[in-house]
Design an enzyme around this catalytic site. Sequence first.
Site, PDB file in Angstrom:
ATOM      1  CE  LYS A 107      -3.868  -2.177   2.448  1.00 36.99           C
ATOM      2  NZ  LYS A 107      -4.684  -2.097   3.673  1.00 36.99           N
TER       3      LYS A 107
ATOM      4  CE1 TYR B  71      -9.195  -2.485  -0.287  1.00 37.77           C
ATOM      5  CE2 TYR B  71      -8.437  -0.793  -1.801  1.00 37.77           C
ATOM      6  CZ  TYR B  71      -8.169  -1.812  -0.914  1.00 37.77           C
ATOM      7  OH  TYR B  71      -6.867  -2.167  -0.648  1.00 37.77           O
TER       8      TYR B  71
ATOM      9  CG  ASN C  47      -3.195  -2.402   7.043  1.00 40.38           C
ATOM     10  OD1 ASN C  47      -3.008  -2.192   5.842  1.00 40.38           O
ATOM     11  ND2 ASN C  47      -4.324  -2.925   7.491  1.00 40.38           N
TER      12      ASN C  47
ATOM     13  CG  HIS D 190      -5.328  -6.021  -0.178  1.00 42.05           C
ATOM     14  ND1 HIS D 190      -6.568  -6.044   0.418  1.00 42.05           N
ATOM     15  CD2 HIS D 190      -5.411  -6.855  -1.245  1.00 42.05           C
ATOM     16  CE1 HIS D 190      -7.363  -6.839  -0.270  1.00 42.05           C
ATOM     17  NE2 HIS D 190      -6.691  -7.348  -1.289  1.00 42.05           N
TER      18      HIS D 190
ATOM     19  CD  GLU E 197      -8.670  -9.201  -3.514  1.00 41.46           C
ATOM     20  OE1 GLU E 197      -9.385  -8.674  -2.653  1.00 41.46           O
ATOM     21  OE2 GLU E 197      -7.569  -9.746  -3.252  1.00 41.46           O
TER      22      GLU E 197
END
Length: 143
Positions: A11, A51, A114, A117, A128
Site C-alpha cells: 500500500k 474496494y 497497515n 493487502h 482480485e
Amino acid sequence: MAIERTFSIVKPDGVRKNLIGAVYQRFEQAGLRVISARMLQLSQAHAEGFYGVHRERPFFKDLVKYMTSGPVMIQVLEGENAVAKNRELMGATDPKKAAAGTIRADFASSIEENVVHGSDSAENAAIEIAFFFAGSDLYPRAS
C-alpha cells in the site's frame, strides 16, 4: 499441498517507507513466488471499484483517499497454500493485534496504514487478480 495464486498490494505507506524489498523478501523466504508485479497509481474510480464491497461502510471514503494517496505495488504470488501463507505473513489488520514478526507488526503504523493487502480466500484472489492483471500478464508455473 495445493499450489495457489493470491493477490497482494504493498500500500501507499509501504511504498513511501521504501518497504517493497523487505515485503518481497518475506514472500520469498516463505516459499511464495512473485509471478507478476507492477507499480501504479490508483485512480479514485479504480480504488472505488476494487474496494466496492466496503462501499456502505463508514471507512470507505477514507480508504479510497488513502489508497489513491500515492503509488502502490501490486503483485500476484504463487506457492503452496499461497492465500493462507500470505495472510499469516501479513498478520492481523490492526498492527497492535498482529503477531510478532509479521509484516504489519513490524512495519505498520496504524490499522488504516497497515502496509499490505492480501486476498482473504482463493475465490477472492481470482477476482482480485482478474481486476488488475490480464491472463497474459501472468507467467506460467515453474516446472
